[in-house]
Design a protein around this motif. Structure first.
Motif, PDB file in Angstrom:
ATOM      1  N   GLY A   1       0.831  -1.204   0.000  1.00 33.18           N
ATOM      2  CA  GLY A   1       0.000   0.000   0.000  1.00 33.18           C
ATOM      3  C   GLY A   1       0.858   1.242   0.000  1.00 33.18           C
ATOM      4  O   GLY A   1       2.082   1.181  -0.158  1.00 33.18           O
TER       5      GLY A   1
ATOM      6  N   GLN B   1      -3.896   3.965   0.801  1.00 38.19           N
ATOM      7  CA  GLN B   1      -4.347   2.900  -0.088  1.00 38.19           C
ATOM      8  C   GLN B   1      -3.678   1.603   0.313  1.00 38.19           C
ATOM      9  O   GLN B   1      -2.504   1.574   0.677  1.00 38.19           O
ATOM     10  N   PHE B   2      -4.452   0.491   0.274  1.00 37.59           N
ATOM     11  CA  PHE B   2      -3.910  -0.810   0.646  1.00 37.59           C
ATOM     12  C   PHE B   2      -4.602  -1.881  -0.189  1.00 37.59           C
ATOM     13  O   PHE B   2      -5.798  -1.809  -0.439  1.00 37.59           O
ATOM     14  N   GLU B   3      -3.822  -2.886  -0.612  1.00 33.07           N
ATOM     15  CA  GLU B   3      -4.346  -3.948  -1.461  1.00 33.07           C
ATOM     16  C   GLU B   3      -3.626  -5.245  -1.170  1.00 33.07           C
ATOM     17  O   GLU B   3      -2.537  -5.263  -0.579  1.00 33.07           O
TER      18      GLU B   3
ATOM     19  N   ASN C   1      -8.858  -4.168  -2.902  1.00 33.88           N
ATOM     20  CA  ASN C   1      -8.142  -2.902  -3.031  1.00 33.88           C
ATOM     21  C   ASN C   1      -8.993  -1.820  -2.384  1.00 33.88           C
ATOM     22  O   ASN C   1     -10.171  -1.653  -2.747  1.00 33.88           O
TER      23      ASN C   1
END
Length: 306
Positions: free
Chosen positions: A115, A127-129, A140
């Motif tokens: 992320g 943001q993190f996935e 996501n």
């Protein structure tokens, strides 16, 4: 008339006091002007700005601006790419006079977690996935929020205490929030299902209150006069997208979606009067709301003869 802009171009694009803005990148293209400086207006080939169609993962988006047009509602950290049509629009978009902006969000990584975060002068993003089931299901998630209310609330508290008139209290708050989330599942290399959600909102609250004290024959009477104004606007989008490769020559994509655009206004005024031990109070409330809901489904087939 088609310009394709990928994620790497957007991350290097124009940024005004915050993260890069997708619509400001389009303003630098031939045949496009932005109108007011630093705003994300889009005037294409002489259009009025209302002649543009904005699509988010194949779904119409009606409100695309934050803070009166200073920011767009598209979070570049979550975008895979953007197709910009300024002439010769494909029939699937239904027809527009000026342009079509077709934004595609990025699927989550199927194998690794990673992320990013960024902090600008006016907002911050995270943001993190990663995989839910490695190689099969991924997620996501991205969020963007402004800092203006974090600064305005303590600033007004200091001003109320030291600068403004005694017996006067001023409140003010503005905040913008964008949330993107997606889940993608692979049944096979030819069969994919994804769920995409977007929620964007702006809040503006302003209020002034003036406490009043009156005395009559040694007795104290307390009251206040003031008003408050509130406004909110934004979008909610959700879509279920199924992609299936029937053969090497024939592909299909089916989308079911819901989109909601809403704007709300509220005003309240309070008046307190004292006359010869007689107290009178008057309160006026007004509010209005405008809501647009769309529910739809569509299917596209792509055939490659050779």
């Amino acid at each position: 008339g088609l310009e394709h802009i990928d994620a790497s171009q957007m991350r290097r694009g124009f940024a005004a006091l915050s993260s890069p803005d997708a619509l400001k990148i389009l303003q630098g293209l031939a045949g496009v002007t932005g109108g007011t400086e630093l705003m994300n207006g889009l005037y294409v080939h002489g259009g009025t700005g209302n002649d543009n169609l904005y699509m988010y993962d194949g779904i119409p988006q009606y409100s695309v601006s934050h803070l009166g047009g200073l920011f767009s509602a598209f979070n570049t950290d979550m975008m895979e790419g953007m197709d910009f049509y300024k002439s010769g629009f494909p029939a699937r978009f239904g027809g527009r006079l000026s342009s079509v902006v077709d934004v595609t969000t990025r699927e989550g990584d199927m194998h690794e977690y990673h992320g990013m975060f960024s902090v600008g002068l006016l907002n911050g993003t995270v943001q993190f996935e990663g995989p839910i089931v490695p190689g099969k299901t991924s997620f996501n998630v991205g969020m963007r929020r402004s800092w203006l209310d974090v600064l305005s609330v303590p600033t007004l508290a200091i001003l109320n205490r030291r600068v403004f008139e005694p017996r006067q209290h001023v409140d003010g708050r503005y905040a913008l929030t964008d949330l993107n989330a997606s889940v993608t599942h692979l049944f096979s290399t030819d069969n994919q299902l994804s769920l995409n959600i977007y929620v964007g909102r702006d809040f503006l609250d302003v209020g002034i209150d003036k406490p009043t004290v009156e005395y009559w024959e040694g007795e104290r009477f307390l009251g206040s006069n003031g008003f408050g104004f509130g406004m909110s606007w934004g979008n909610v989008l959700a879509s279920l997208n199924w992609k299936y490769r029937i053969s090497d020559e024939l592909h299909t994509e089916v989308i079911g979606y819901f989109t909601r655009s809403s704007t709300g206004l509220a005003y309240e005024e309070h008046q307190w009067e004292f006359d010869s031990r007689t107290v009178s109070e008057r309160t006026a409330d007004e509010c209005s709301e405008s809501v647009l809901n769309d529910i739809g489904a569509k299917a596209d087939f792509d055939w490659i003869p050779s």
